[in-house]
Scaffold this motif. Sequence first.
Motif, PDB file in Angstrom:
ATOM      1  N   ALA A  58       0.911  -1.122   0.124  1.00  0.00           N
ATOM      2  CA  ALA A  58      -0.078   0.025  -0.182  1.00  0.00           C
ATOM      3  C   ALA A  58       0.695   1.137  -0.084  1.00  0.00           C
ATOM      4  N   ALA A  59       0.391   2.164  -0.524  1.00  0.00           N
ATOM      5  CA  ALA A  59       1.254   3.481  -0.565  1.00  0.00           C
ATOM      6  C   ALA A  59       1.842   3.892   0.799  1.00  0.00           C
ATOM      7  N   GLY A  60       3.177   4.031   0.717  1.00  0.00           N
ATOM      8  CA  GLY A  60       4.067   4.491   1.811  1.00  0.00           C
ATOM      9  C   GLY A  60       4.694   3.432   2.670  1.00  0.00           C
ATOM     10  N   GLN A  61       4.049   2.038   2.207  1.00  0.00           N
ATOM     11  CA  GLN A  61       4.381   0.890   3.222  1.00  0.00           C
ATOM     12  C   GLN A  61       5.740   0.491   2.771  1.00  0.00           C
ATOM     13  N   PRO A  62       6.573  -0.202   3.437  1.00  0.00           N
ATOM     14  CA  PRO A  62       7.813  -0.835   3.161  1.00  0.00           C
ATOM     15  C   PRO A  62       7.877  -1.990   2.055  1.00  0.00           C
ATOM     16  N   PHE A  63       8.661  -1.774   0.935  1.00  0.00           N
ATOM     17  CA  PHE A  63       8.281  -3.034   0.077  1.00  0.00           C
ATOM     18  C   PHE A  63       8.954  -4.392   0.558  1.00  0.00           C
ATOM     19  N   VAL A  64       8.350  -5.433  -0.025  1.00  0.00           N
ATOM     20  CA  VAL A  64       8.635  -6.821   0.376  1.00  0.00           C
ATOM     21  C   VAL A  64       9.090  -7.499  -0.976  1.00  0.00           C
ATOM     22  N   LEU A  65       9.922  -8.702  -0.792  1.00  0.00           N
ATOM     23  CA  LEU A  65      10.277  -9.365  -1.803  1.00  0.00           C
ATOM     24  C   LEU A  65       9.394 -10.460  -1.655  1.00  0.00           C
ATOM     25  N   TRP A  66       8.520 -10.431  -2.928  1.00  0.00           N
ATOM     26  CA  TRP A  66       7.367 -11.353  -3.068  1.00  0.00           C
ATOM     27  C   TRP A  66       7.946 -12.718  -3.765  1.00  0.00           C
ATOM     28  N   GLN A  67       8.611 -12.539  -5.001  1.00  0.00           N
ATOM     29  CA  GLN A  67       9.093 -13.762  -5.704  1.00  0.00           C
ATOM     30  C   GLN A  67      10.382 -13.508  -6.246  1.00  0.00           C
ATOM     31  N   ARG A  68      11.186 -14.719  -6.140  1.00  0.00           N
ATOM     32  CA  ARG A  68      12.681 -14.694  -6.853  1.00  0.00           C
ATOM     33  C   ARG A  68      12.247 -15.197  -8.156  1.00  0.00           C
TER      34      ARG A  68
END
Length: 250
Positions: A229-239
Amino acid sequence: MDASAWAGNDEVQWAADARFAVYYAPSRTSPWWHAGCEWLGTDVETGVAYTAPQPPTVARPVAELTQAPRRYGWHGTLLAPFRLADGVTSYAVLNEARRWAVDQEPSVLSVEAATLGDFVALRPATEDGESGMRALASGALRTLDSLRAAPSAVDLARRLAAPLTERQRALLVEWGYPYVFEEFRFHMTLSSSLDAADERAALVAWWQKRVAELGPLVIDSAALFVEPAAGQPFVLWQRLPFQSGERSKP
């Protein structure tokens, strides 16, 4: 969201305003992955938090110097964050990203620490390395661009108000981002914007020693990152493993 709910999970239901990006992220087994996550204070794939090492020549805590890049996680941008076009699903993005990745051949990239503007980053140490990463990023952009929503009028106006060249403005309008194709410069950000030149120099010197210890980056995969969501930290979803060289072996 707990890391176990999204890392590697094809069935995650991302919010409509989520943004997706294709980044380079060192392999989980690479010492470069641990070094970068430790420096930024978090592993965006597992959610594990770290205490960053403190260079002896730097007065302020590292956490104060890395606040901006920490939100994005340890990465080098290949395809900048974008929202999905109407009717496009996150699974479609994942499928296209995987299709692109299997055609990429692994490589090795020598890097150096440097000051870029007023922040510190790793960058390719040779022009050949720079050209190779530019080609990689350009291919990702061409493959996934049809899935991208055009920037809103407000967002476009905000970006066009920045000091851009005419070519960068044209790229922004056509491709949603000004630093693509010949304007692309691969880097892995190590600091926020820093006003003090001596602070930047201290970080560059410390990281040059780390580069000598860690060696070149192995570019054998990319990763699909998500801003939930806007402003939230990014996450690594898939390699996204590169498989071209593997598929050509007898």
